[in-house]
Design a protein around this motif. Structure first.
Motif, PDB file in Angstrom:
ATOM      1  N   THR A  18       0.873  -1.191   0.097  1.00 25.79           N
ATOM      2  CA  THR A  18       0.043   0.155  -0.064  1.00 25.79           C
ATOM      3  C   THR A  18       0.897   1.210  -0.060  1.00 25.79           C
ATOM      4  O   THR A  18       1.983   1.282   0.679  1.00 25.79           O
ATOM      5  CB  THR A  18      -0.830   0.030   1.076  1.00 25.79           C
ATOM      6  N   VAL A  19       0.492   2.292  -0.640  1.00 23.68           N
ATOM      7  CA  VAL A  19       1.146   3.642  -0.686  1.00 23.68           C
ATOM      8  C   VAL A  19      -0.230   4.491  -0.242  1.00 23.68           C
ATOM      9  O   VAL A  19      -1.026   4.571  -1.058  1.00 23.68           O
ATOM     10  CB  VAL A  19       1.678   4.213  -1.901  1.00 23.68           C
ATOM     11  N   ASP A  20       0.018   5.008   0.831  1.00 29.69           N
ATOM     12  CA  ASP A  20      -0.900   5.934   1.520  1.00 29.69           C
ATOM     13  C   ASP A  20      -0.427   7.418   1.045  1.00 29.69           C
ATOM     14  O   ASP A  20       0.349   8.051   1.883  1.00 29.69           O
ATOM     15  CB  ASP A  20      -0.998   5.737   3.045  1.00 29.69           C
ATOM     16  N   GLU A  21      -0.973   7.942  -0.116  1.00 29.63           N
ATOM     17  CA  GLU A  21      -0.439   9.219  -0.544  1.00 29.63           C
ATOM     18  C   GLU A  21      -0.785  10.475   0.411  1.00 29.63           C
ATOM     19  O   GLU A  21      -0.139  11.471   0.262  1.00 29.63           O
ATOM     20  CB  GLU A  21      -1.171   9.778  -1.688  1.00 29.63           C
ATOM     21  N   ASP A  22      -1.709  10.192   1.244  1.00 27.66           N
ATOM     22  CA  ASP A  22      -2.257  11.192   2.464  1.00 27.66           C
ATOM     23  C   ASP A  22      -1.355  11.190   3.623  1.00 27.66           C
ATOM     24  O   ASP A  22      -1.417  12.196   4.324  1.00 27.66           O
ATOM     25  CB  ASP A  22      -3.447  10.922   2.682  1.00 27.66           C
ATOM     26  N   ASP A  23      -0.606  10.236   3.715  1.00 28.48           N
ATOM     27  CA  ASP A  23       0.503  10.262   4.916  1.00 28.48           C
ATOM     28  C   ASP A  23       1.954  10.540   4.671  1.00 28.48           C
ATOM     29  O   ASP A  23       2.618   9.746   3.801  1.00 28.48           O
ATOM     30  CB  ASP A  23       0.387   8.630   5.617  1.00 28.48           C
ATOM     31  N   ASP A  24       2.504  11.686   5.005  1.00 26.13           N
ATOM     32  CA  ASP A  24       3.729  12.177   4.666  1.00 26.13           C
ATOM     33  C   ASP A  24       4.728  11.445   5.589  1.00 26.13           C
ATOM     34  O   ASP A  24       5.771  11.652   5.360  1.00 26.13           O
ATOM     35  CB  ASP A  24       3.922  13.443   4.889  1.00 26.13           C
ATOM     36  N   HIS A  25       4.367  10.652   6.578  1.00 21.87           N
ATOM     37  CA  HIS A  25       5.306  10.325   7.544  1.00 21.87           C
ATOM     38  C   HIS A  25       5.447   8.666   7.615  1.00 21.87           C
ATOM     39  O   HIS A  25       6.623   8.250   7.658  1.00 21.87           O
ATOM     40  CB  HIS A  25       5.039  10.687   8.967  1.00 21.87           C
ATOM     41  N   LEU A  26       4.432   7.887   7.321  1.00 26.53           N
ATOM     42  CA  LEU A  26       4.550   6.472   7.168  1.00 26.53           C
ATOM     43  C   LEU A  26       3.654   6.004   5.993  1.00 26.53           C
ATOM     44  O   LEU A  26       2.482   5.283   6.092  1.00 26.53           O
ATOM     45  CB  LEU A  26       3.945   5.808   8.374  1.00 26.53           C
ATOM     46  N   PRO A  27       3.962   6.280   4.597  1.00 26.71           N
ATOM     47  CA  PRO A  27       3.245   6.207   3.567  1.00 26.71           C
ATOM     48  C   PRO A  27       3.244   4.839   3.101  1.00 26.71           C
ATOM     49  O   PRO A  27       2.348   4.258   2.317  1.00 26.71           O
ATOM     50  CB  PRO A  27       3.780   7.224   2.719  1.00 26.71           C
ATOM     51  N   TYR A  28       4.250   3.998   3.254  1.00 26.35           N
ATOM     52  CA  TYR A  28       4.425   2.646   2.873  1.00 26.35           C
ATOM     53  C   TYR A  28       4.205   1.520   3.788  1.00 26.35           C
ATOM     54  O   TYR A  28       4.681   1.334   4.632  1.00 26.35           O
ATOM     55  CB  TYR A  28       5.949   2.661   1.943  1.00 26.35           C
TER      56      TYR A  28
ATOM     57  N   GLY B  51      -6.437   3.531  10.017  1.00 23.69           N
ATOM     58  CA  GLY B  51      -7.722   3.463   9.654  1.00 23.69           C
ATOM     59  C   GLY B  51      -8.734   4.530   9.982  1.00 23.69           C
ATOM     60  O   GLY B  51      -9.455   5.119   9.386  1.00 23.69           O
ATOM     61  N   LEU B  52      -8.614   4.778  11.382  1.00 26.41           N
ATOM     62  CA  LEU B  52      -9.320   5.586  12.165  1.00 26.41           C
ATOM     63  C   LEU B  52      -9.234   7.048  11.934  1.00 26.41           C
ATOM     64  O   LEU B  52      -9.891   7.854  11.861  1.00 26.41           O
ATOM     65  CB  LEU B  52      -9.231   5.300  13.732  1.00 26.41           C
ATOM     66  N   LEU B  53      -7.771   7.189  11.484  1.00 23.78           N
ATOM     67  CA  LEU B  53      -7.408   8.529  10.927  1.00 23.78           C
ATOM     68  C   LEU B  53      -7.474   8.886   9.681  1.00 23.78           C
ATOM     69  O   LEU B  53      -7.153   9.843   9.192  1.00 23.78           O
ATOM     70  CB  LEU B  53      -5.831   8.713  11.672  1.00 23.78           C
ATOM     71  N   GLU B  54      -7.691   7.702   8.882  1.00 19.56           N
ATOM     72  CA  GLU B  54      -7.985   7.893   7.511  1.00 19.56           C
ATOM     73  C   GLU B  54      -8.994   9.471   7.102  1.00 19.56           C
ATOM     74  O   GLU B  54     -10.061   9.468   7.782  1.00 19.56           O
ATOM     75  CB  GLU B  54      -8.648   6.878   6.696  1.00 19.56           C
ATOM     76  N   GLY B  55      -8.526  10.093   6.280  1.00 19.58           N
ATOM     77  CA  GLY B  55      -9.518  11.440   5.659  1.00 19.58           C
ATOM     78  C   GLY B  55      -9.126  12.379   6.726  1.00 19.58           C
ATOM     79  O   GLY B  55      -9.744  13.537   6.634  1.00 19.58           O
ATOM     80  N   THR B  56      -8.292  12.345   7.813  1.00 19.66           N
ATOM     81  CA  THR B  56      -8.059  13.601   8.526  1.00 19.66           C
ATOM     82  C   THR B  56      -6.725  14.025   8.174  1.00 19.66           C
ATOM     83  O   THR B  56      -5.862  13.134   7.732  1.00 19.66           O
ATOM     84  CB  THR B  56      -7.986  13.142  10.139  1.00 19.66           C
ATOM     85  N   ASP B  57      -6.304  15.202   8.574  1.00 14.47           N
ATOM     86  CA  ASP B  57      -4.881  15.828   8.678  1.00 14.47           C
ATOM     87  C   ASP B  57      -4.317  15.285   9.729  1.00 14.47           C
ATOM     88  O   ASP B  57      -4.298  15.838  11.002  1.00 14.47           O
ATOM     89  CB  ASP B  57      -4.934  17.232   8.620  1.00 14.47           C
ATOM     90  N   HIS B  58      -3.345  13.958   9.501  1.00 15.57           N
ATOM     91  CA  HIS B  58      -2.632  13.596  10.651  1.00 15.57           C
ATOM     92  C   HIS B  58      -1.269  13.368  10.295  1.00 15.57           C
ATOM     93  O   HIS B  58      -0.861  13.319   9.291  1.00 15.57           O
ATOM     94  CB  HIS B  58      -3.369  12.196  11.282  1.00 15.57           C
ATOM     95  N   THR B  59      -0.382  13.280  11.428  1.00 15.88           N
ATOM     96  CA  THR B  59       1.022  13.170  11.116  1.00 15.88           C
ATOM     97  C   THR B  59       1.484  11.621  11.853  1.00 15.88           C
ATOM     98  O   THR B  59       0.500  11.122  12.396  1.00 15.88           O
ATOM     99  CB  THR B  59       1.833  14.062  12.230  1.00 15.88           C
ATOM    100  N   ALA B  60       2.724  11.303  11.503  1.00 19.62           N
ATOM    101  CA  ALA B  60       3.248   9.976  12.200  1.00 19.62           C
ATOM    102  C   ALA B  60       3.093   9.858  13.447  1.00 19.62           C
ATOM    103  O   ALA B  60       2.713   8.962  14.299  1.00 19.62           O
ATOM    104  CB  ALA B  60       4.586   9.780  11.676  1.00 19.62           C
ATOM    105  N   THR B  61       3.186  10.978  14.143  1.00 18.60           N
ATOM    106  CA  THR B  61       3.134  11.015  15.807  1.00 18.60           C
ATOM    107  C   THR B  61       1.614  10.784  16.081  1.00 18.60           C
ATOM    108  O   THR B  61       1.453  10.045  17.032  1.00 18.60           O
ATOM    109  CB  THR B  61       3.431  12.397  16.203  1.00 18.60           C
ATOM    110  N   ASP B  62       0.766  11.406  15.347  1.00 12.77           N
ATOM    111  CA  ASP B  62      -0.879  11.012  15.712  1.00 12.77           C
ATOM    112  C   ASP B  62      -1.192   9.698  15.584  1.00 12.77           C
ATOM    113  O   ASP B  62      -1.670   9.056  16.598  1.00 12.77           O
ATOM    114  CB  ASP B  62      -1.498  12.083  14.851  1.00 12.77           C
ATOM    115  N   VAL B  63      -0.608   8.943  14.598  1.00 15.08           N
ATOM    116  CA  VAL B  63      -0.901   7.591  14.178  1.00 15.08           C
ATOM    117  C   VAL B  63      -0.197   6.734  15.513  1.00 15.08           C
ATOM    118  O   VAL B  63      -0.728   5.886  15.997  1.00 15.08           O
ATOM    119  CB  VAL B  63      -0.111   6.918  13.004  1.00 15.08           C
ATOM    120  N   ILE B  64       1.156   6.977  16.051  1.00 15.66           N
ATOM    121  CA  ILE B  64       1.818   6.335  17.004  1.00 15.66           C
ATOM    122  C   ILE B  64       1.090   6.574  18.287  1.00 15.66           C
ATOM    123  O   ILE B  64       0.764   5.693  19.060  1.00 15.66           O
ATOM    124  CB  ILE B  64       3.124   6.772  17.277  1.00 15.66           C
TER     125      ILE B  64
END
Length: 171
Positions: free
Chosen positions: A94-104, A148-161
């Motif tokens: 998967t390549v998540d084009e909306d995630d600049d920190h963990l896109p792959y 998945g929960l943050l999909e469609g939001t403006d989030h960072t890698a830190t938010d995901v972690i």
């Protein structure tokens, strides 16, 4: 404000904290003493510093954006719970084009999850010896769920972690 703190392996009273200060990463020791870190906590702390730096300047190299689903890649920099996977060869699932920190999202040849990655390097030939199958990260499912929960939001890698950590602690 997000902070990353590392505790000295020799004296628990000595710590060093990393935090964002405008457009810089600030490192603040708890005392004038040196802080000695074991390798695991040192890697975790270093990845926290990288996450702060990535929030400031975006982090990703432009050439990494050319990676596509199906590319055979070597993991250069993975999520902090999957640092043991760095150097491993897999396939971009998967390549998540909306995630600049963990896109792959990298998987093995059988489609089994390896890690979400900040940086991968395309490899042309199959690895000669990929080694034994690693044990999947116990946090991988929480990172996947958080993304998945943050999909469609403006989030960072830190938010995901942070969300993945909260999901893990509430399980």
């Amino acid at each position: 404000m997000i902070e990353y703190t590392a505790t000295c392996a020799i004296d628990e009273d000595d710590t060093v904290t990393a935090m964002r200060s405008e457009n810089r990463v600030e490192l603040e020791p708890s005392s004038r003493a040196s802080v000695f870190l074991d390798p695991g906590p040192a890697r975790t702390f270093a990845r926290g510093i990288l996450a702060l730096a990535d929030e400031i300047d975006g982090g990703e190299a432009e050439e990494a954006r050319a990676i596509r689903v199906g590319d055979r890649v070597e993991i250069v920099r993975a999520e902090r719970w999957s640092s043991a996977e760095e150097g491993r060869v897999g396939v971009v699932g998967t390549v998540d084009e909306d995630d600049d920190h963990l896109p792959y999202r990298v998987v093995d040849e059988h489609g089994v999850y390896i890690a979400w990655c900040a940086e991968v390097r395309r490899v042309d030939e199959p690895a000669e010896d990929a080694g034994p199958e690693p044990t999947p990260s116990p946090f991988a499912r929480y990172v996947d769920e958080a993304k998945g929960l943050l999909e469609g939001t403006d989030h960072t890698a830190t938010d995901v972690i942070i969300l993945a950590r909260e999901l893990h602690e509430s399980a």
